[in-house]
Scaffold this motif. Structure first.
Motif, PDB file in Angstrom:
ATOM      1  N   ILE A  19       1.514   1.774   4.676  1.00 49.33           N
ATOM      2  CA  ILE A  19       2.920   2.145   4.887  1.00 49.33           C
ATOM      3  C   ILE A  19       3.840   1.272   4.038  1.00 49.33           C
ATOM      4  O   ILE A  19       4.744   1.772   3.357  1.00 49.33           O
ATOM      5  CB  ILE A  19       3.296   2.023   6.383  1.00 49.33           C
ATOM      6  CG1 ILE A  19       2.597   3.117   7.195  1.00 49.33           C
ATOM      7  CG2 ILE A  19       4.813   2.126   6.564  1.00 49.33           C
ATOM      8  CD1 ILE A  19       2.777   2.976   8.689  1.00 49.33           C
ATOM      9  N   SER A  20       3.625  -0.022   4.057  1.00 50.36           N
ATOM     10  CA  SER A  20       4.504  -0.944   3.321  1.00 50.36           C
ATOM     11  C   SER A  20       4.300  -0.880   1.813  1.00 50.36           C
ATOM     12  O   SER A  20       5.163  -1.328   1.051  1.00 50.36           O
ATOM     13  CB  SER A  20       4.307  -2.377   3.815  1.00 50.36           C
ATOM     14  OG  SER A  20       2.965  -2.800   3.599  1.00 50.36           O
ATOM     15  N   HIS A  21       3.160  -0.326   1.368  1.00 45.51           N
ATOM     16  CA  HIS A  21       2.885  -0.210  -0.071  1.00 45.51           C
ATOM     17  C   HIS A  21       2.759   1.254  -0.504  1.00 45.51           C
ATOM     18  O   HIS A  21       2.201   1.542  -1.561  1.00 45.51           O
ATOM     19  CB  HIS A  21       1.591  -0.946  -0.430  1.00 45.51           C
ATOM     20  CG  HIS A  21       1.662  -2.429  -0.240  1.00 45.51           C
ATOM     21  ND1 HIS A  21       1.580  -3.018   0.998  1.00 45.51           N
ATOM     22  CD2 HIS A  21       1.819  -3.445  -1.136  1.00 45.51           C
ATOM     23  CE1 HIS A  21       1.677  -4.332   0.869  1.00 45.51           C
ATOM     24  NE2 HIS A  21       1.827  -4.618  -0.408  1.00 45.51           N
ATOM     25  N   TYR A  45      -2.404   6.278  -7.250  1.00 43.41           N
ATOM     26  CA  TYR A  45      -3.543   7.147  -6.912  1.00 43.41           C
ATOM     27  C   TYR A  45      -3.168   8.566  -6.501  1.00 43.41           C
ATOM     28  O   TYR A  45      -4.054   9.380  -6.229  1.00 43.41           O
ATOM     29  CB  TYR A  45      -4.359   6.493  -5.790  1.00 43.41           C
ATOM     30  CG  TYR A  45      -4.818   5.106  -6.156  1.00 43.41           C
ATOM     31  CD1 TYR A  45      -5.764   4.902  -7.163  1.00 43.41           C
ATOM     32  CD2 TYR A  45      -4.283   3.981  -5.529  1.00 43.41           C
ATOM     33  CE1 TYR A  45      -6.171   3.631  -7.519  1.00 43.41           C
ATOM     34  CE2 TYR A  45      -4.687   2.699  -5.876  1.00 43.41           C
ATOM     35  CZ  TYR A  45      -5.629   2.533  -6.872  1.00 43.41           C
ATOM     36  OH  TYR A  45      -6.035   1.261  -7.230  1.00 43.41           O
ATOM     37  N   GLY A  46      -1.879   8.863  -6.460  1.00 41.55           N
ATOM     38  CA  GLY A  46      -1.442  10.202  -6.094  1.00 41.55           C
ATOM     39  C   GLY A  46      -0.763  10.222  -4.739  1.00 41.55           C
ATOM     40  O   GLY A  46      -1.211   9.572  -3.798  1.00 41.55           O
ATOM     41  N   ARG A  47       0.296  10.976  -4.650  1.00 42.47           N
ATOM     42  CA  ARG A  47       1.056  11.047  -3.397  1.00 42.47           C
ATOM     43  C   ARG A  47       0.261  11.724  -2.284  1.00 42.47           C
ATOM     44  O   ARG A  47       0.312  11.302  -1.128  1.00 42.47           O
ATOM     45  CB  ARG A  47       2.353  11.829  -3.624  1.00 42.47           C
ATOM     46  CG  ARG A  47       3.259  11.905  -2.389  1.00 42.47           C
ATOM     47  CD  ARG A  47       4.482  12.757  -2.659  1.00 42.47           C
ATOM     48  NE  ARG A  47       4.140  14.165  -2.813  1.00 42.47           N
ATOM     49  CZ  ARG A  47       3.987  15.017  -1.795  1.00 42.47           C
ATOM     50  NH1 ARG A  47       4.144  14.593  -0.547  1.00 42.47           N
ATOM     51  NH2 ARG A  47       3.696  16.276  -2.021  1.00 42.47           N
ATOM     52  N   ILE A  48      -0.487  12.756  -2.621  1.00 39.80           N
ATOM     53  CA  ILE A  48      -1.179  13.533  -1.597  1.00 39.80           C
ATOM     54  C   ILE A  48      -2.240  12.718  -0.850  1.00 39.80           C
ATOM     55  O   ILE A  48      -2.318  12.794   0.382  1.00 39.80           O
ATOM     56  CB  ILE A  48      -1.788  14.813  -2.189  1.00 39.80           C
ATOM     57  CG1 ILE A  48      -0.661  15.747  -2.666  1.00 39.80           C
ATOM     58  CG2 ILE A  48      -2.653  15.533  -1.173  1.00 39.80           C
ATOM     59  CD1 ILE A  48       0.290  16.195  -1.577  1.00 39.80           C
ATOM     60  N   PRO A  49      -3.084  11.920  -1.519  1.00 37.19           N
ATOM     61  CA  PRO A  49      -4.026  11.091  -0.755  1.00 37.19           C
ATOM     62  C   PRO A  49      -3.328  10.142   0.224  1.00 37.19           C
ATOM     63  O   PRO A  49      -3.808   9.934   1.345  1.00 37.19           O
ATOM     64  CB  PRO A  49      -4.778  10.319  -1.846  1.00 37.19           C
ATOM     65  CG  PRO A  49      -4.722  11.205  -3.037  1.00 37.19           C
ATOM     66  CD  PRO A  49      -3.349  11.818  -2.971  1.00 37.19           C
ATOM     67  N   VAL A  50      -2.194   9.584  -0.192  1.00 40.08           N
ATOM     68  CA  VAL A  50      -1.441   8.697   0.692  1.00 40.08           C
ATOM     69  C   VAL A  50      -0.838   9.492   1.845  1.00 40.08           C
ATOM     70  O   VAL A  50      -0.906   9.095   3.008  1.00 40.08           O
ATOM     71  CB  VAL A  50      -0.332   7.953  -0.089  1.00 40.08           C
ATOM     72  CG1 VAL A  50       0.540   7.125   0.851  1.00 40.08           C
ATOM     73  CG2 VAL A  50      -0.949   7.056  -1.161  1.00 40.08           C
TER      74      VAL A  50
END
Length: 280
Positions: free
Chosen positions: A208-210, A218-223
């Motif tokens: 969350i903080s990173h 690495y891509g928005r979707i994996p996060v």
């Protein structure tokens, strides 16, 4: 003469019918040959990772990859490849590489192994076209993600087993011990372990903080996929504690990872979870 005319007309109709059915040409050949083909033809590689029984995967095969605009773009500018992540070795290794959890999952990369984009979930025709065209622009700008080029790197055994042998039940203690030995949780292997295996605890707060930095790397979707599940867990906890302030703070922290349309759904779900457990 009439018979000849009828046969000619029938042949013409058959040709017209077949040519009107668009179809993406997914190449079935060893991965090494896909890389060579990509280099020789100067095309990006589009990978569709799926599994038998995946409903949205089947729906895309039926309604999206058969669309004329989609198939034309993929056949012209990409080397299209698909693999079952449970039945095929290359599918398992690609799933391990990117910590795949959502299906179908899409990986776009070049012949050298540079990763252009990682995405997942059912895409409409327009959504997929947008994704593909954006990938072409990113490639031309050499805007690559931070994944290493190699498919096989030094993964810990428990992580490899999770994807290659489908041994997904890994104790938190084992994973925690490994992660605590790593100097940088922003590095590729810690990232795919945390998000791919859905590791909770302090690692949720770390992501969350990173989130912004990790999404760019690495891509928005994996996060987003990781947080969509983990925020619900935290919403449940804050609900049982009746901690409205911390819950609202959590929402403010994670909201930037979601698009406006996504937040309409996920944000609502998080609030419903909070309210549900708040009333228990």
């Amino acid at each position: 003469m009439k018979n000849i005319f009828r046969m000619s007309l029938l042949a013409l109709l058959i040709f017209w019918f077949n040519s009107s059915i668009a179809q993406t040409n997914f190449i079935k050949t060893p991965w090494e040959e896909i890389l060579v083909k990509s280099e020789n033809e100067n095309k990006l590689i589009f990978v569709d990772l799926y599994f038998t029984g995946c409903f949205p995967c089947a729906q895309m095969d039926k309604t999206v990859f058969t669309d004329k605009k989609v198939s034309q773009l993929l056949n012209q500018d990409f080397v299209a490849f698909k693999s079952d992540i449970f039945k095929e070795d290359i599918g398992k290794r690609l799933a391990r590489k990117y910590g795949v959890t959502g299906f179908p999952s899409f990986v776009i990369l070049d012949s050298k192994g540079n990763t252009v984009d990682v995405n997942s979930g059912f895409k409409s025709v327009e959504e997929l076209l947008s994704l593909l065209n954006a990938a072409k622009e990113k490639f031309n700008a050499k805007d690559f993600k931070s994944y290493s080029k190699a498919l096989n790197i030094d993964y810990p055994e428990f992580y490899s087993d999770a994807y290659l042998k489908n041994k997904r039940k890994v104790s938190f203690e084992v994973v925690d011990s490994y992660l605590k030995s790593q100097k940088d949780w922003n590095a590729e292997i810690p990232f795919v372990i945390i998000t791919g295996l859905r590791i909770g605890g302090e690692y949720v707060d770390y992501v969350i903080s990173h989130a912004d930095k990790l999404a760019k790397a690495y891509g928005r979707i994996p996060v987003r996929n990781y947080l969509s599940g983990m925020v619900n867990v935290k919403a449940k906890y804050f609900g049982t504690e009746n901690n409205q302030k911390e819950f609202e703070n959590l929402l403010e922290q994670v909201k930037p990872v979601f698009t406006t349309n996504e937040w309409d759904k996920f944000g609502s779900d998080f609030k419903k979870t909070f309210e549900k457990y708040k009333q228990l």
